[in-house]
Design a protein around this motif. Structure first.
Motif, PDB file in Angstrom:
ATOM      1  N   ASP A 107       1.019  -1.219  -0.024  1.00 35.07           N
ATOM      2  CA  ASP A 107       0.067  -0.035  -0.104  1.00 35.07           C
ATOM      3  C   ASP A 107       0.922   1.128   0.219  1.00 35.07           C
ATOM      4  O   ASP A 107       2.055   1.166   0.428  1.00 35.07           O
ATOM      5  CB  ASP A 107      -0.918   0.090   1.281  1.00 35.07           C
ATOM      6  CG  ASP A 107      -1.982  -1.203   1.179  1.00 35.07           C
ATOM      7  OD1 ASP A 107      -2.338  -1.344  -0.001  1.00 35.07           O
ATOM      8  OD2 ASP A 107      -2.384  -1.412   2.174  1.00 35.07           O
ATOM      9  N   ASP A 109       1.282   3.615   2.055  1.00 35.58           N
ATOM     10  CA  ASP A 109       1.755   4.097   3.379  1.00 35.58           C
ATOM     11  C   ASP A 109       2.828   3.035   3.949  1.00 35.58           C
ATOM     12  O   ASP A 109       3.291   3.256   4.916  1.00 35.58           O
ATOM     13  CB  ASP A 109       0.791   4.546   4.424  1.00 35.58           C
ATOM     14  CG  ASP A 109       0.064   3.142   4.501  1.00 35.58           C
ATOM     15  OD1 ASP A 109      -0.263   2.254   3.706  1.00 35.58           O
ATOM     16  OD2 ASP A 109      -0.725   3.287   5.703  1.00 35.58           O
ATOM     17  N   HIS A 110       3.166   2.123   2.912  1.00 37.14           N
ATOM     18  CA  HIS A 110       4.331   1.216   3.383  1.00 37.14           C
ATOM     19  C   HIS A 110       5.601   1.842   3.309  1.00 37.14           C
ATOM     20  O   HIS A 110       5.716   2.845   2.415  1.00 37.14           O
ATOM     21  CB  HIS A 110       4.362  -0.158   2.526  1.00 37.14           C
ATOM     22  CG  HIS A 110       5.312  -1.256   3.090  1.00 37.14           C
ATOM     23  ND1 HIS A 110       6.547  -1.113   2.794  1.00 37.14           N
ATOM     24  CD2 HIS A 110       5.069  -2.312   3.473  1.00 37.14           C
ATOM     25  CE1 HIS A 110       7.446  -2.190   3.227  1.00 37.14           C
ATOM     26  NE2 HIS A 110       6.307  -2.908   3.531  1.00 37.14           N
ATOM     27  N   LEU A 114       7.030   4.978  -0.786  1.00 38.15           N
ATOM     28  CA  LEU A 114       7.417   6.375  -1.063  1.00 38.15           C
ATOM     29  C   LEU A 114       8.213   6.663  -2.158  1.00 38.15           C
ATOM     30  O   LEU A 114       7.873   7.500  -3.343  1.00 38.15           O
ATOM     31  CB  LEU A 114       7.683   7.244   0.004  1.00 38.15           C
ATOM     32  CG  LEU A 114       7.578   8.848   0.163  1.00 38.15           C
ATOM     33  CD1 LEU A 114       6.117   9.143  -0.142  1.00 38.15           C
ATOM     34  CD2 LEU A 114       8.295   9.440   1.320  1.00 38.15           C
ATOM     35  N   ARG A 477       2.936  12.528  -3.383  1.00 41.34           N
ATOM     36  CA  ARG A 477       3.127  11.212  -2.851  1.00 41.34           C
ATOM     37  C   ARG A 477       2.704  11.012  -1.501  1.00 41.34           C
ATOM     38  O   ARG A 477       1.843  10.285  -0.939  1.00 41.34           O
ATOM     39  CB  ARG A 477       4.579  10.721  -3.068  1.00 41.34           C
ATOM     40  CG  ARG A 477       5.198  10.763  -4.340  1.00 41.34           C
ATOM     41  CD  ARG A 477       6.626  10.239  -4.337  1.00 41.34           C
ATOM     42  NE  ARG A 477       7.240  10.729  -5.646  1.00 41.34           N
ATOM     43  CZ  ARG A 477       8.289  10.139  -5.999  1.00 41.34           C
ATOM     44  NH1 ARG A 477       9.018   9.197  -5.312  1.00 41.34           N
ATOM     45  NH2 ARG A 477       8.734  10.471  -7.089  1.00 41.34           N
ATOM     46  N   GLN A 478       2.869  12.196  -0.619  1.00 39.51           N
ATOM     47  CA  GLN A 478       2.280  12.328   0.691  1.00 39.51           C
ATOM     48  C   GLN A 478       1.035  12.596   0.686  1.00 39.51           C
ATOM     49  O   GLN A 478       0.416  11.961   1.957  1.00 39.51           O
ATOM     50  CB  GLN A 478       3.139  13.491   1.425  1.00 39.51           C
ATOM     51  CG  GLN A 478       4.861  13.244   1.869  1.00 39.51           C
ATOM     52  CD  GLN A 478       4.912  12.203   2.885  1.00 39.51           C
ATOM     53  OE1 GLN A 478       4.179  11.384   3.449  1.00 39.51           O
ATOM     54  NE2 GLN A 478       6.373  11.892   2.861  1.00 39.51           N
ATOM     55  N   ARG A 480      -1.126  11.128  -1.044  1.00 40.96           N
ATOM     56  CA  ARG A 480      -1.472   9.725  -1.608  1.00 40.96           C
ATOM     57  C   ARG A 480      -1.351   8.722  -0.181  1.00 40.96           C
ATOM     58  O   ARG A 480      -2.332   8.074   0.067  1.00 40.96           O
ATOM     59  CB  ARG A 480      -0.749   9.115  -2.590  1.00 40.96           C
ATOM     60  CG  ARG A 480      -1.298   7.772  -3.226  1.00 40.96           C
ATOM     61  CD  ARG A 480      -2.567   7.954  -3.857  1.00 40.96           C
ATOM     62  NE  ARG A 480      -2.654   8.669  -5.268  1.00 40.96           N
ATOM     63  CZ  ARG A 480      -3.015  10.128  -5.237  1.00 40.96           C
ATOM     64  NH1 ARG A 480      -3.597  10.670  -4.175  1.00 40.96           N
ATOM     65  NH2 ARG A 480      -2.932  10.556  -6.305  1.00 40.96           N
ATOM     66  N   VAL A 481      -0.380   9.139   0.547  1.00 42.28           N
ATOM     67  CA  VAL A 481      -0.141   8.255   1.813  1.00 42.28           C
ATOM     68  C   VAL A 481      -1.486   8.675   2.779  1.00 42.28           C
ATOM     69  O   VAL A 481      -1.914   7.860   3.440  1.00 42.28           O
ATOM     70  CB  VAL A 481       1.181   8.646   2.513  1.00 42.28           C
ATOM     71  CG1 VAL A 481       1.119   8.146   3.925  1.00 42.28           C
ATOM     72  CG2 VAL A 481       2.305   8.176   1.813  1.00 42.28           C
ATOM     73  N   ALA A 482      -1.775   9.994   2.884  1.00 44.95           N
ATOM     74  CA  ALA A 482      -2.761  10.461   3.828  1.00 44.95           C
ATOM     75  C   ALA A 482      -4.133   9.747   3.388  1.00 44.95           C
ATOM     76  O   ALA A 482      -5.050   9.641   3.960  1.00 44.95           O
ATOM     77  CB  ALA A 482      -2.705  12.040   3.652  1.00 44.95           C
ATOM     78  N   LYS A 485      -4.762   6.340   4.347  1.00 45.40           N
ATOM     79  CA  LYS A 485      -4.900   6.066   5.589  1.00 45.40           C
ATOM     80  C   LYS A 485      -6.529   6.451   6.051  1.00 45.40           C
ATOM     81  O   LYS A 485      -7.226   6.110   6.805  1.00 45.40           O
ATOM     82  CB  LYS A 485      -4.179   7.030   6.407  1.00 45.40           C
ATOM     83  CG  LYS A 485      -2.509   6.580   6.518  1.00 45.40           C
ATOM     84  CD  LYS A 485      -1.859   7.300   7.130  1.00 45.40           C
ATOM     85  CE  LYS A 485      -0.357   6.834   7.360  1.00 45.40           C
ATOM     86  NZ  LYS A 485       0.593   7.478   8.077  1.00 45.40           N
TER      87      LYS A 485
END
Length: 563
Positions: A107, A109-110, A114, A477-478, A480-482, A485
């Motif tokens: 995923d 956030d792995h 990143l 990219r950050q 997409r991490v948020a 979650k």
């Protein structure tokens, strides 16, 4: 006389080799004496066994090849817009892919995701991304293809399409297309340790059985020779490897009590290299070889079962960042080889792929180039137009002969799965790659713009390089991490827990996991969660690289299982 004399000698830039790219020596001329194959038994008419000349009697007169390329950009919205534009301009095979982390079951956030996020495409981690990416596009009776690394990734992709059709109230039996799901490719090319081969073989059989019963227009596995070839494997070994994977899959299928006629026609993915005649001969030989294996080894009775459908991708390895305009010639020649070789689907690379993800104009060129081949050059007016060429028929025979010898060698070493696990198969590929590298260094393999006829990059080449799509910055990219979650937090947590337990139990008990994957997709399970749960059911760690623990919500769901 000036010493700066311009050389006009026709020997300047003459041929430096007498072999095909695969090392097959070629005589200066071929005659009928060189063709040993018998017409009725080995060549025959198009649409007739052994399908050397194509699987349909009139070939492209009745149906042109499918035009495809991978469409995957930074966001689901931009990918959706690209699909709509390309469809309007003639694309009729919608090929989906994702970035490298997603292809590895990770995923966004792995911790490893990143740096590689958006490399190769979108971070399509769950059903929400697919709903946006395919918004407004038909899901039934539209050809979709998935290009993913591992078998479970492919099963998940198919599961999301099925889930979306059911959510729309549609008929899943009308899902049309293919996915790679090749249990050899990822370990051979990428050395991927994520999945033991036995697990991939088991879940692939689950997938095949589910598809044949519920989504019969979906071809559940496509043995892939493209990536091995791009990693250095020559045409002979690619041909043998693809036939070996096809054979191993049918053997596993028959061990479950089925017959090859239940499986139906095989679809494979192969590479179109710049060696024009070798590529054409390779496609012809592949059809003939598989027809013989299907009938003689597995007892196929149905004509359609003996047909091998071939989808090709033109060679990304052949594309160069130096003088990228030259890539237009390479892609066109390779596409033409596919047409003359009678393939069914063509994924043509773009001229700027050596620089970055393809630009819009480069994509349009690959479509227009195929339209020109079909409607201006009139190449597809007759089936197998080069059939009967003394050279082509000899080369088709030669490739079949050499590939069969390679298959025998593979069998002597225990078969393709044993050769994969022992490293023998990878050793063959490495030797092929090193041979190519050595030939380039010694000037025995000329690459225009790279080690020969280098010239200078002018404004057109620079413009091509400047237009290539670039990967978004870290800020995106950050985001997409948020996003992932927030998506996990927004789900119906009880539905998620039920989906976790169902997938875990079906995997552990040996039940077919396909329905659990589909329902898990509906509940919002991400690719990382699906892969992790299957791993846990097999007694493996949740994370294939041991960087994250099993998530609390997964542990909690599994604790609630009855003893």
């Amino acid at each position: 006389m000036s010493e700066n004399v311009v050389k006009l000698d026709r020997d300047e830039g003459g041929l430096v080799r007498e072999e095909t790219q695969s090392g097959i020596y070629v005589e200066p001329v071929y005659t009928p004496e060189d063709v040993k194959s018998r017409y009725e038994e080995d060549i025959s008419d198009p649409g007739s066994y052994p399908f050397t000349r194509g699987i349909y009697p009139k070939m492209y007169r009745d149906r042109l090849w499918l035009k495809a390329f991978l469409v995957s950009y930074d966001t689901p919205e931009s990918t959706n817009a690209a699909f709509r534009s390309y469809i309007e301009n003639g694309m009729n095979d919608l090929r989906l892919t994702c970035d490298l982390p997603t292809q590895n079951g990770l995923d966004p956030d792995h911790p490893l995701a990143l740096s590689a996020m958006f490399c190769g495409g979108i971070a399509s981690y769950a059903i929400n991304t697919y709903e946006t990416m395919l918004d407004g596009l038909p899901l039934e009776n539209t050809v979709y293809e998935g290009g993913f690394m591992n078998v479970l990734d492919a099963i998940y992709f198919h599961g999301l399409l099925v889930a979306m059709i059911e959510n729309r109230g549609g008929d899943i039996s009308k899902l049309l297309g293919t996915d790679i799901a090749d249990p050899v490719r990822s370990k051979l090319v990428y050395g991927d340790p994520s999945w033991p081969t036995e697990i991939e073989r088991r879940v692939l059989m689950d997938h095949i059985e589910y598809c044949l019963e519920h989504t019969p227009k979906w071809r559940p596995v496509v043995p892939n020779g493209i990536d091995p070839c791009q990693a250095g494997m020559n045409a002979i070994h690619e041909l043998g490897e693809v036939i070996a994977v096809c054979t191993a899959i049918i053997e596993d299928f028959c061990k479950r009590g089925h017959t090859i006629d239940e499986f139906g026609p095989m679809v494979v993915a192969m590479d179109a290299e710049s060696d024009f005649f070798e590529s054409i001969a390779k496609f012809r030989a592949a059809r003939r070889m598989w027809a013989k294996v299907a009938r003689e080894r597995f007892g196929a009775q149905k004509k359609s079962t003996m047909m091998l459908k071939i989808g090709i991708r033109t060679s990304g390895l052949s594309l160069q960042a130096q003088k990228p305009l030259n890539n237009a010639a390479r892609v066109t020649i390779q596409t033409l080889a596919g047409v003359l070789g009678g393939v069914n689907s063509i994924d043509a690379c773009s001229i700027d792929e050596a620089v970055g993800l393809p630009s819009y104009e480069a994509r349009m060129f690959t479509l227009d180039m195929q339209h020109i081949l079909a409607h201006e050059a009139n190449v597809p007016l007759t089936a197998d137009p080069l059939g009967g060429s003394y050279y082509l028929e000899w080369l088709t025979d030669k490739l079949e002969e050499e590939a069969n010898a390679y298959l025998r060698e593979m069998e002597e070493n225990g078969g393709i799965y044993a050769c994969l696990e022992s490293g023998w198969l990878r050793g063959v590929m490495e030797q092929d790659r090193l041979r190519v590298q050595r030939e380039r260094e010694e000037g025995k393999r000329l690459i225009v713009g790279l080690n020969a006829f280098q010239g200078e990059d002018g404004p057109v080449n620079q413009a091509i390089a400047d237009c290539a799509y670039t990967v978004p910055p870290e800020q995106v990219r950050q985001e997409r991490v948020a996003e992932v979650k927030a998506f996990r937090a927004s789900r119906d947590q009880e539905a998620v827990a039920r989906a976790i337990r169902r997938l875990y139990q079906d995997t552990k008990t040996g039940a077919n996991i396909s329905r659990a994957v589909i329902d898990g997709g509906k509940a919002g399970l991400t690719i990382g969660e699906v892969c992790g749960i299957v791993r846990l059911a097999y007694g493996l760690g949740y994370d294939p690289v041991d960087m994250i623990p099993t998530p609390d919500h997964v542990e909690q769901a599994l604790r609630d299982l009855p003893a």
